[in-house]
Design a protein around this motif. Structure first.
Motif, PDB file in Angstrom:
ATOM      1  N   ASP A  18     -40.078  44.518 -42.464  1.00  0.00           N
ATOM      2  CA  ASP A  18     -39.284  45.431 -43.283  1.00  0.00           C
ATOM      3  C   ASP A  18     -39.723  45.347 -44.734  1.00  0.00           C
ATOM      4  O   ASP A  18     -39.986  44.263 -45.267  1.00  0.00           O
ATOM      5  N   GLU A  20     -39.478  45.199 -48.736  1.00  0.00           N
ATOM      6  CA  GLU A  20     -38.551  44.646 -49.718  1.00  0.00           C
ATOM      7  C   GLU A  20     -39.328  44.444 -51.008  1.00  0.00           C
ATOM      8  O   GLU A  20     -40.573  44.471 -51.006  1.00  0.00           O
ATOM      9  N   PRO A  21     -38.638  44.279 -52.135  1.00  0.00           N
ATOM     10  CA  PRO A  21     -39.359  44.084 -53.397  1.00  0.00           C
ATOM     11  C   PRO A  21     -40.367  42.942 -53.299  1.00  0.00           C
ATOM     12  O   PRO A  21     -40.077  41.880 -52.750  1.00  0.00           O
ATOM     13  N   GLU A  45     -38.243  48.346 -55.569  1.00  0.00           N
ATOM     14  CA  GLU A  45     -36.850  48.396 -55.139  1.00  0.00           C
ATOM     15  C   GLU A  45     -36.806  49.007 -53.742  1.00  0.00           C
ATOM     16  O   GLU A  45     -37.568  49.928 -53.438  1.00  0.00           O
ATOM     17  N   HIS A  46     -35.911  48.497 -52.908  1.00  0.00           N
ATOM     18  CA  HIS A  46     -35.723  49.079 -51.576  1.00  0.00           C
ATOM     19  C   HIS A  46     -34.297  48.795 -51.127  1.00  0.00           C
ATOM     20  O   HIS A  46     -33.908  47.631 -50.981  1.00  0.00           O
ATOM     21  N   ASP A  47     -33.514  49.859 -50.972  1.00  0.00           N
ATOM     22  CA  ASP A  47     -32.150  49.725 -50.476  1.00  0.00           C
ATOM     23  C   ASP A  47     -31.771  50.991 -49.726  1.00  0.00           C
ATOM     24  O   ASP A  47     -32.633  51.842 -49.460  1.00  0.00           O
ATOM     25  N   THR A  51     -36.221  54.025 -52.338  1.00  0.00           N
ATOM     26  CA  THR A  51     -37.288  53.031 -52.469  1.00  0.00           C
ATOM     27  C   THR A  51     -38.162  53.441 -53.639  1.00  0.00           C
ATOM     28  O   THR A  51     -38.530  54.614 -53.776  1.00  0.00           O
TER      29      THR A  51
END
Length: 202
Positions: A18, A20-21, A45-47, A51
């Motif tokens: 996955d 993620e930063p 950033e990834h949420d 992204t």
């Protein structure tokens, strides 16, 4: 989509990671989008909402000294502005590699991404950062994905996700970053390290 776009079979055969930063998005061999062919993107950033990332291996012809005087003294060679992506090309994103032993959490101008790799507060001055940062890179613009968009692209096989090394951000002018990152991955990815951005060039 052209028939040669086979990356869904290649990348989906690998263990999925996955984003993620601090992780890299490595574009698939034969990436359909010309904006991202043979690119290596560092995730910032990834949420659930979005992204953000910057393309590490697209250098412009603009000297950093011409647009941000003084910052070139900290910049790794080549001391040029790099093109971080198609979104907000007038904005600047700074990345850096800290000196060994620096406590990133105690440095107000640094945001840790991975290992010694940091996002820089460009409201600071080069003099503020020089004691803690070994080298920097400045990017114009960034890449952005809407909610769920990147997950769909990874599922389709457009991107391979892998950890970043600090040296990825400050790679030299002669480096083939995409090929270098591919070569350090599990098989069969190293076999595609010389895959051309344009198949007509092959």
């Amino acid at each position: 989509m052209p028939e040669y776009f086979y990356a869904d079979r290649l990348f989906n055969a690998l263990e999925r990671v996955d984003p993620e930063p601090g992780m890299l998005l490595v574009s698939a061999p034969g990436m359909y989008s010309p904006d991202f062919a043979r690119t290596v993107v560092l995730v910032l950033e990834h949420d659930a909402d979005h992204t953000l990332g910057v393309v590490l291996n697209r250098r412009s012809e603009v000297a950093l000294a011409n647009v941000m005087p003084g910052w070139e003294e900290l910049a790794a060679k080549p001391q040029a502005v790099h093109i971080g992506g198609p979104v907000s090309p007038e904005s600047a994103v700074g990345l850096g590699v800290t000196h060994s032993g620096v406590d990133i959490s105690s440095s107000p101008h640094l945001n840790r991404l991975a290992n010694r790799l940091v996002l820089l507060d460009l409201n600071a001055t080069p003099e503020d950062l020089a004691p803690v940062v070994e080298a920097i890179r400045i990017f114009a613009g960034y890449a952005e994905w809407a909610p769920g968009q990147l997950d769909d692209e990874i599922l389709r096989g457009d991107w391979f996700v892998t950890p970043a090394l600090p040296t990825d951000v400050v790679a030299s002018a002669g480096a083939d970053l995409w090929g270098d990152v591919m070569r350090r991955q599990p098989m069969p990815l190293p076999l595609f390290a010389t895959f051309p951005a344009n198949l007509e060039d092959n």
